[in-house]
Write a protein that holds these residues in place. Structure first.
Motif, short mmCIF file in Angstrom:
data_model
loop_
_atom_site.label_atom_id
_atom_site.label_comp_id
_atom_site.label_asym_id
_atom_site.label_seq_id
_atom_site.Cartn_x
_atom_site.Cartn_y
_atom_site.Cartn_z
N ILE A 98 19.64 27.53 57.15
CA ILE A 98 20.84 28.36 57.20
C ILE A 98 21.30 28.72 55.79
N VAL A 99 22.16 29.70 55.71
CA VAL A 99 22.74 30.16 54.45
C VAL A 99 23.94 29.28 54.12
N PRO A 100 24.06 28.79 52.89
CA PRO A 100 25.25 28.01 52.51
C PRO A 100 26.52 28.84 52.71
N THR A 101 27.54 28.24 53.27
CA THR A 101 28.78 28.99 53.55
C THR A 101 29.41 29.53 52.26
N ILE A 102 29.20 28.87 51.14
CA ILE A 102 29.78 29.35 49.89
C ILE A 102 29.22 30.71 49.51
N MET A 103 28.01 31.02 49.98
CA MET A 103 27.45 32.35 49.70
C MET A 103 28.18 33.43 50.50
N ILE A 104 28.66 33.07 51.67
CA ILE A 104 29.46 34.01 52.46
C ILE A 104 30.81 34.23 51.76
N VAL A 105 31.38 33.15 51.25
CA VAL A 105 32.62 33.27 50.47
C VAL A 105 32.39 34.18 49.27
N ALA A 117 36.95 29.88 58.48
CA ALA A 117 36.19 29.10 59.45
C ALA A 117 34.86 29.80 59.67
N TYR A 118 33.85 29.00 60.01
CA TYR A 118 32.49 29.51 60.20
C TYR A 118 31.99 29.09 61.58
N PRO A 119 32.33 29.86 62.62
CA PRO A 119 32.01 29.45 63.99
C PRO A 119 30.52 29.42 64.32
N LYS A 120 29.71 30.18 63.57
CA LYS A 120 28.26 30.20 63.81
C LYS A 120 27.57 30.32 62.46
N PRO A 121 26.45 29.61 62.26
CA PRO A 121 25.77 29.71 60.97
C PRO A 121 25.10 31.07 60.78
N VAL A 122 24.90 31.41 59.53
CA VAL A 122 24.13 32.61 59.16
C VAL A 122 22.75 32.10 58.76
N VAL A 182 40.03 38.34 57.39
CA VAL A 182 38.59 38.58 57.25
C VAL A 182 37.92 38.18 58.54
N VAL A 183 36.96 39.00 58.96
CA VAL A 183 36.12 38.66 60.10
C VAL A 183 34.73 39.20 59.80
N GLY A 184 33.73 38.37 60.10
CA GLY A 184 32.35 38.78 59.88
C GLY A 184 31.50 38.48 61.09
N TYR A 185 30.54 39.38 61.34
CA TYR A 185 29.65 39.26 62.50
C TYR A 185 28.20 39.32 62.04
N ASP A 186 27.35 38.62 62.76
CA ASP A 186 25.92 38.73 62.49
C ASP A 186 25.36 39.92 63.27
N GLU A 187 24.05 40.14 63.16
CA GLU A 187 23.44 41.31 63.79
C GLU A 187 23.44 41.22 65.31
N ASP A 200 27.79 38.18 66.96
CA ASP A 200 28.52 36.92 67.01
C ASP A 200 29.33 36.73 65.73
N GLU A 201 30.52 36.16 65.89
CA GLU A 201 31.39 35.90 64.75
C GLU A 201 30.81 34.78 63.89
N VAL A 202 30.69 35.04 62.57
CA VAL A 202 30.15 34.03 61.65
C VAL A 202 31.17 33.58 60.62
N VAL A 203 32.22 34.34 60.42
CA VAL A 203 33.31 33.94 59.52
C VAL A 203 34.59 34.60 60.00
N THR A 204 35.68 33.87 59.91
CA THR A 204 36.99 34.39 60.26
C THR A 204 38.02 33.66 59.40
#
Length: 158
Positions: A61-68, A92-97, A123-128, A131-135
């Motif tokens: 998985i991708v480290p959450t700090i990279m999403i930040v 929050a990171y409900p699903k890993p990237v 902020v809200v982020g979705y994967d392809e 699914d929500e991956v960051v909120t």
């Protein structure tokens, strides 16, 4: 960047509730390797396929700090833009990237506090897969208006 003029982002009086910005990106091996080299983070969950395959994640998985980092870059470059500074974040990171997943992140201004000189962003982020991956929520100082006549000469340093 010296010698290259760069405008500051939107000032507090230019921002309004509902302003938004969306960006998509893919985190590739080179991005992960730069992060790992910079931080000396050797978490096997991020880089070892054999270990990750034995976890509930099934693959690295991708480290959450990279999403930040992606979110911080959007704030610094786009909304509010250059000159901005994050002062608080709740994410929050409900699903890993996973490696090579495309993520689409949207920032939106939820509140503007002109007197205190900050804005709240959601902020809200979705994967392809959708699914929500960051909120979450961030508080940000937008760029300050230069006060002196000589302040514009500092634009060469942005």
């Amino acid at each position: 960047m010296l010698g290259k003029k760069r405008k500051l982002g939107k000032k507090i009086h230019e921002l309004k509730v509902g302003d938004s910005f969306t960006s998509s990106s893919v985190i590739e091996d080179r991005d992960l390797l730069m992060y790992l080299g910079l931080t000396d983070d050797a978490n096997p969950l991020y880089i070892q396929h054999d270990y990750a395959s034995e976890t509930p994640f099934k693959r690295p998985i991708v480290p959450t700090i990279m999403i930040v980092g992606k979110i911080s870059s959007m704030i610094s470059m786009d909304l509010p833009g250059p000159g901005s500074h994050i002062i608080k974040q709740e994410l929050a990171y409900p699903k890993p990237v996973y490696h090579y997943n495309e993520i689409k992140i949207t920032l939106e201004i939820a509140s503007v506090y002109k007197k205190e000189h900050y804005v709240d962003l959601t902020v809200v982020g979705y994967d392809e897969e959708g699914d929500e991956v960051v909120t979450g929520k961030l508080s940000v100082h937008p760029p300050y208006e230069p006060k002196s006549m000589n302040a514009s000469s500092l634009e060469n340093f942005y």
